[in-house]
Motif scaffolding. Structure first.
Motif, short mmCIF file in Angstrom:
data_model
loop_
_atom_site.label_atom_id
_atom_site.label_comp_id
_atom_site.label_asym_id
_atom_site.label_seq_id
_atom_site.Cartn_x
_atom_site.Cartn_y
_atom_site.Cartn_z
N ILE A 64 2.78 8.23 -11.24
CA ILE A 64 3.41 7.78 -12.48
C ILE A 64 2.36 7.55 -13.56
O ILE A 64 2.56 7.96 -14.72
N LEU A 65 1.25 6.92 -13.22
CA LEU A 65 0.20 6.69 -14.22
C LEU A 65 -0.35 8.01 -14.76
O LEU A 65 -0.59 8.13 -15.97
N ARG A 66 -0.53 8.99 -13.91
CA ARG A 66 -1.00 10.30 -14.37
C ARG A 66 0.01 10.94 -15.32
O ARG A 66 -0.37 11.49 -16.36
N GLU A 67 1.28 10.88 -14.97
CA GLU A 67 2.32 11.47 -15.81
C GLU A 67 2.41 10.77 -17.16
O GLU A 67 2.54 11.42 -18.20
N ILE A 100 0.36 -2.02 -11.26
CA ILE A 100 -0.49 -1.11 -12.03
C ILE A 100 -1.92 -1.64 -12.06
O ILE A 100 -2.88 -0.90 -11.80
N LEU A 101 -2.09 -2.92 -12.35
CA LEU A 101 -3.42 -3.53 -12.38
C LEU A 101 -4.11 -3.41 -11.02
O LEU A 101 -5.30 -3.10 -10.95
N GLU A 102 -3.37 -3.68 -9.96
CA GLU A 102 -3.94 -3.60 -8.61
C GLU A 102 -4.45 -2.18 -8.34
O GLU A 102 -5.57 -2.00 -7.85
N MET A 158 0.81 -1.22 0.00
CA MET A 158 0.00 0.00 0.00
C MET A 158 0.85 1.27 0.00
O MET A 158 0.38 2.32 -0.40
N GLU A 159 2.09 1.19 0.42
CA GLU A 159 2.95 2.37 0.45
C GLU A 159 3.26 2.88 -0.95
O GLU A 159 3.52 4.06 -1.14
N ASN A 160 3.23 2.02 -1.93
CA ASN A 160 3.51 2.41 -3.31
C ASN A 160 2.31 3.03 -4.00
O ASN A 160 2.42 3.52 -5.12
N ASN A 161 1.16 3.01 -3.36
CA ASN A 161 -0.10 3.46 -3.94
C ASN A 161 0.00 4.84 -4.58
O ASN A 161 -0.34 5.02 -5.75
#
Length: 85
Positions: free
Chosen positions: A24-27, A73-75, A15-18
């Motif tokens: 990153i996905l937004r960028e 990413i999928l999670e 969860m810390e990487n959330n």
């Protein structure tokens, strides 16, 4: 990370990487959009195939998304979708 529990595989998500994943996905999404690609199609292509050429190198997007595991990413995408419902 997976773990076997009574015959069923369990996946544990860090969860810390959330927030890092979201950022990153937004960028990556914005870089793809700015270059004229359909960001959703390109990101899905990358997740399904693992082929980094689905992601533009513009604004270092390809290098950024490759820092993430595709299962992470999928999670994150699934969690975001469910939280919106």
């Amino acid at each position: 990370m997976t773990e076997r529990h009574e015959g069923t595989m369990q996946y544990k998500f860090d969860m810390e990487n959330n927030e890092k994943i979201k950022e990153i996905l937004r960028e990556v999404y914005e870089a793809l959009k700015e270059k004229g690609y359909n960001p959703i199609n390109q990101i899905v292509g990358y997740i399904l195939s693992g082929d980094p050429t689905y992601i533009t190198s513009y604004k270092n997007a390809r290098a950024k998304i490759r820092k993430l595991e595709r299962d992470e990413i999928l999670e994150e995408l699934l969690m975001s979708f469910i939280e919106e419902k």
